[in-house]
Design a protein around this motif. Sequence first.
Motif, PDB file in Angstrom:
ATOM      1  N   LYS A  20       0.832  -1.203   0.000  1.00  0.00           N
ATOM      2  CA  LYS A  20       0.000   0.000   0.000  1.00  0.00           C
ATOM      3  C   LYS A  20       0.869   1.256   0.000  1.00  0.00           C
ATOM      4  CE  LYS A  20      -4.023   2.062   2.134  1.00  0.00           C
ATOM      5  NZ  LYS A  20      -5.080   1.913   3.132  1.00  0.00           N
ATOM      6  N   TRP A  21       1.959   1.254   0.782  1.00  0.00           N
ATOM      7  CA  TRP A  21       2.816   2.441   0.817  1.00  0.00           C
ATOM      8  C   TRP A  21       3.467   2.675  -0.550  1.00  0.00           C
ATOM      9  CZ3 TRP A  21       7.656   4.120  -0.174  1.00  0.00           C
ATOM     10  CH2 TRP A  21       7.933   5.415   0.230  1.00  0.00           C
ATOM     11  N   ARG A  26       3.343   6.291  -5.249  1.00  0.00           N
ATOM     12  CA  ARG A  26       3.302   6.335  -6.706  1.00  0.00           C
ATOM     13  C   ARG A  26       4.511   5.681  -7.378  1.00  0.00           C
ATOM     14  NH1 ARG A  26      -1.107   9.273  -8.050  1.00  0.00           N
ATOM     15  NH2 ARG A  26      -0.515   9.474 -10.222  1.00  0.00           N
ATOM     16  N   PHE A  27       5.091   4.673  -6.729  1.00  0.00           N
ATOM     17  CA  PHE A  27       6.171   3.925  -7.366  1.00  0.00           C
ATOM     18  C   PHE A  27       5.613   2.858  -8.306  1.00  0.00           C
ATOM     19  CE2 PHE A  27       8.524   5.553  -3.666  1.00  0.00           C
ATOM     20  CZ  PHE A  27       9.574   6.136  -4.337  1.00  0.00           C
ATOM     21  N   PHE A  28       4.381   2.408  -8.032  1.00  0.00           N
ATOM     22  CA  PHE A  28       3.724   1.409  -8.869  1.00  0.00           C
ATOM     23  C   PHE A  28       2.312   1.880  -9.184  1.00  0.00           C
ATOM     24  CE2 PHE A  28       6.972  -0.866  -6.499  1.00  0.00           C
ATOM     25  CZ  PHE A  28       7.630  -1.532  -7.524  1.00  0.00           C
ATOM     26  N   LYS A  29       1.815   1.515 -10.368  1.00  0.00           N
ATOM     27  CA  LYS A  29       0.504   1.979 -10.807  1.00  0.00           C
ATOM     28  C   LYS A  29      -0.641   1.302 -10.084  1.00  0.00           C
ATOM     29  CE  LYS A  29       1.901   3.568 -15.317  1.00  0.00           C
ATOM     30  NZ  LYS A  29       1.584   3.636 -16.731  1.00  0.00           N
ATOM     31  N   SER A  30      -0.398   0.144  -9.476  1.00  0.00           N
ATOM     32  CA  SER A  30      -1.451  -0.532  -8.720  1.00  0.00           C
ATOM     33  C   SER A  30      -0.828  -1.280  -7.540  1.00  0.00           C
ATOM     34  CB  SER A  30      -2.215  -1.520  -9.609  1.00  0.00           C
ATOM     35  OG  SER A  30      -1.414  -2.644  -9.909  1.00  0.00           O
ATOM     36  N   LEU A  77       9.578   8.878   4.827  1.00  0.00           N
ATOM     37  CA  LEU A  77       9.472  10.047   5.693  1.00  0.00           C
ATOM     38  C   LEU A  77       8.091  10.155   6.332  1.00  0.00           C
ATOM     39  CD1 LEU A  77      11.227  12.749   3.470  1.00  0.00           C
ATOM     40  CD2 LEU A  77      12.209  11.414   5.346  1.00  0.00           C
ATOM     41  N   ALA A  78       7.075   9.675   5.620  1.00  0.00           N
ATOM     42  CA  ALA A  78       5.699   9.735   6.116  1.00  0.00           C
ATOM     43  C   ALA A  78       4.908   8.587   5.496  1.00  0.00           C
ATOM     44  CB  ALA A  78       5.064  11.074   5.764  1.00  0.00           C
ATOM     45  N   LEU A  79       3.808   8.230   6.140  1.00  0.00           N
ATOM     46  CA  LEU A  79       3.006   7.129   5.635  1.00  0.00           C
ATOM     47  C   LEU A  79       1.923   7.587   4.665  1.00  0.00           C
ATOM     48  CD1 LEU A  79       2.660   4.945   8.825  1.00  0.00           C
ATOM     49  CD2 LEU A  79       4.242   4.706   6.915  1.00  0.00           C
ATOM     50  N   GLY A  80       1.394   8.753   4.841  1.00  0.00           N
ATOM     51  CA  GLY A  80       0.344   9.242   3.955  1.00  0.00           C
ATOM     52  C   GLY A  80      -1.003   8.650   4.309  1.00  0.00           C
ATOM     53  N   ALA A  91       6.486  13.877  -1.035  1.00  0.00           N
ATOM     54  CA  ALA A  91       6.726  14.259   0.358  1.00  0.00           C
ATOM     55  C   ALA A  91       6.768  13.046   1.279  1.00  0.00           C
ATOM     56  CB  ALA A  91       5.636  15.226   0.824  1.00  0.00           C
ATOM     57  N   LEU A  92       6.432  11.868   0.764  1.00  0.00           N
ATOM     58  CA  LEU A  92       6.398  10.662   1.589  1.00  0.00           C
ATOM     59  C   LEU A  92       7.763   9.995   1.721  1.00  0.00           C
ATOM     60  CD1 LEU A  92       3.122   8.951   0.283  1.00  0.00           C
ATOM     61  CD2 LEU A  92       3.406  10.456   2.264  1.00  0.00           C
ATOM     62  N   TYR A  93       8.726  10.376   0.876  1.00  0.00           N
ATOM     63  CA  TYR A  93      10.016   9.670   0.882  1.00  0.00           C
ATOM     64  C   TYR A  93      11.169  10.609   0.550  1.00  0.00           C
ATOM     65  CZ  TYR A  93       9.530   9.705  -4.210  1.00  0.00           C
ATOM     66  OH  TYR A  93       9.376  10.096  -5.515  1.00  0.00           O
ATOM     67  N   LEU A  94      12.359  10.129   0.884  1.00  0.00           N
ATOM     68  CA  LEU A  94      13.606  10.795   0.540  1.00  0.00           C
ATOM     69  C   LEU A  94      14.370   9.852  -0.367  1.00  0.00           C
ATOM     70  CD1 LEU A  94      15.786  13.004   0.949  1.00  0.00           C
ATOM     71  CD2 LEU A  94      16.575  11.677   2.908  1.00  0.00           C
TER      72      LEU A  94
END
Length: 107
Positions: A20-21, A26-30, A77-80, A91-94
């Motif tokens: 889910k993360w 948005r690293f994978f489309k589904s 960095l955050a779960l969203g 903003a969720l990752y570095l």
Amino acid sequence: MAGPSGKPDPAAALRLRLDKWLWQARFFKSRTIAAEVIAAGHVRVNGTRVSRPGRDVGEGDTLTFPQGARIRVVRILALGQRRGPATEARALYLDLDPGTSSPDPLE
């Protein structure tokens, strides 16, 4: 989520399924595609190979996974709360790869 005592576990809210993360960021489309990559053993969490899409991740965890022809290394960095626009997802990752400028992963 309730703990053993039946009361809500505050630590449970600080974790999210890995598939889910990866989808929310948005690293994978589904989530299905993310789950397949994880189940194939192509994802590492803090250097340890994982094969369960339901593995919990949290802030501070480092993920290593293939994306197209690249190997991505990112720190959470955050779960969203949702799968939002790309600007929100960034903003969720570095991005820990110093050679990249962290473009939109789906472009």
